[in-house]
Design an enzyme around this catalytic site. Structure first.
Site, PDB file in Angstrom:
ATOM      1  N   HIS A 119     -45.578  61.892 -70.811  1.00  0.00           N
ATOM      2  CA  HIS A 119     -45.359  62.419 -72.157  1.00  0.00           C
ATOM      3  C   HIS A 119     -46.329  61.837 -73.187  1.00  0.00           C
ATOM      4  O   HIS A 119     -46.405  62.344 -74.302  1.00  0.00           O
ATOM      5  CB  HIS A 119     -43.916  62.140 -72.583  1.00  0.00           C
ATOM      6  CG  HIS A 119     -43.511  62.824 -73.850  1.00  0.00           C
ATOM      7  ND1 HIS A 119     -43.635  64.187 -74.039  1.00  0.00           N
ATOM      8  CD2 HIS A 119     -42.995  62.325 -75.017  1.00  0.00           C
ATOM      9  CE1 HIS A 119     -43.213  64.494 -75.249  1.00  0.00           C
ATOM     10  NE2 HIS A 119     -42.827  63.403 -75.867  1.00  0.00           N
TER      11      HIS A 119
ATOM     12  N   SER B  99     -45.616  65.093 -79.752  1.00  0.00           N
ATOM     13  CA  SER B  99     -44.191  65.360 -79.594  1.00  0.00           C
ATOM     14  C   SER B  99     -43.603  65.893 -80.912  1.00  0.00           C
ATOM     15  O   SER B  99     -44.037  66.930 -81.411  1.00  0.00           O
ATOM     16  CB  SER B  99     -43.486  64.089 -79.107  1.00  0.00           C
ATOM     17  OG  SER B  99     -42.215  64.373 -78.554  1.00  0.00           O
TER      18      SER B  99
ATOM     19  N   ASP C  94     -45.136  65.461 -67.450  1.00  0.00           N
ATOM     20  CA  ASP C  94     -44.289  65.261 -68.633  1.00  0.00           C
ATOM     21  C   ASP C  94     -42.866  65.691 -68.314  1.00  0.00           C
ATOM     22  O   ASP C  94     -42.620  66.856 -67.998  1.00  0.00           O
ATOM     23  CB  ASP C  94     -44.842  66.073 -69.808  1.00  0.00           C
ATOM     24  CG  ASP C  94     -44.205  65.716 -71.144  1.00  0.00           C
ATOM     25  OD1 ASP C  94     -43.057  65.229 -71.147  1.00  0.00           O
ATOM     26  OD2 ASP C  94     -44.858  65.928 -72.179  1.00  0.00           O
TER      27      ASP C  94
END
Length: 292
Positions: A261, A98, A233
């Site tokens: 995610h 991320s 996600d």
């Protein structure tokens, strides 16, 4: 991962906590927004059998200090460089999740000699689209709303409801959802919340992500990169992986079915296999890692 395994380095007067485990070629695991080294717990356990694994709590996160100051991705990239300097590590494989993926790419851009290869997991910085919740968190006044949403009273109610739904089969609370809930709860702490807002606002606004690394990939045509995403996600769409692959001739994309995610937590065994194949393709074999 027990906190008593964390080591400490002082960088510019502030304490940075990190895991340093295993021997061999160095792999640096970089967590995302609201995260910590614990987001990589399965990977620390498995990869440290073959590699030297470094997993920091970035400033403003986890057990590290949360000073008032610069929380841009460039500042985080400089922190990684300083940590590697302190540990006398000239270069490493960077694995970023991320926001951590954006930090890994910024480290490549600013300090290319420090980056051997990249593994980007549900990475930020590859396109504008991002969860509406993260966009909302950057709006003026969110600093007054977030303490309520992250309060223990509200999160306890939400967690109990989700657990009930999970038991009766209405909603399955997978590893990605559980980790996201745990990460969000950390911003009930005021210094962590301030660091979260400073970091988020440096890369996101109401329109989405404001930083895009893909125009810079032309400088790194020989870079080996692995991109891992979950097909479910809801934070950053997995279509962003194609933005990177289009610009990186040596890029490989793996989409994990039924993963969110945190695909590396949803399917840690598959992640370990895919990462091992990637490293082998780059000439880093199991035999060269063990005992080196």
């Amino acid at each position: 991962m027990a906190t008593d395994q964390l080591q400490t380095v002082v960088l510019h007067g502030d304490q940075l906590k990190y895991i340093d485990q295993g021997n061999g070629p160095v792999v640096v695991l970089i967590h995302g927004l609201m995260g910590a080294h614990s987001n990589w717990e399965p990977q620390i356990e498995t990869l440290s059998k073959q590699y030297r694994v470094i997993a920091p709590d970035l400033f403003g996160h986890g057990a590290s200090d949360k000073p008032a100051g610069d929380y841009s991705i460039s500042a985080h990239a400089a922190t990684l460089r300083d940590l590697l300097d302190t540990l006398d590590i000239p270069s490493a494989t960077l694995v970023g999740h991320s926001l951590g993926g954006g930090i890994a790419m910024q480290t490549l851009y600013l300090f290319p000699e420090r980056v051997e290869r990249l593994c980007l997991v549900a990475s930020g910085g590859l396109g504008p689209e991002v969860s509406p919740l993260l966009r909302a968190a950057t709006l003026p006044g969110s600093e007054f709303v977030l303490p309520v949403l992250a309060s223990k009273t509200l999160t306890d109610v939400t967690d109990k409801t989700l657990e009930l739904f999970d038991k009766i089969g209405i909603f399955k609370l997978g590893a990605s959802a559980a980790e996201a809930r745990k990460s969000f709860a950390t911003i009930a702490d005021a210094p962590t919340r301030h660091a979260f807002l400073a970091t988020a606002r440096s890369v996101i606004n109401y329109n989405g992500q404001t930083v895009n690394a893909t125009p810079h990939f032309s400088r790194f045509q020989d870079l080996h990169a692995l991109l891992v995403w979950g097909d479910e996600d809801t934070v950053i769409p997995n279509t962003h992986s194609e933005n990177a692959r289009a610009e990186l001739p040596l890029g490989r994309v793996e989409i994990f079915e039924r993963a969110g995610h945190f695909p590396h937590l949803d399917y840690p065994d598959r992640f370990h296999r895919v990462f091992g194949e990637f490293m082998a393709d780059c000439g880093v074999s199991f035999d060269s890692a063990v005992g080196s």
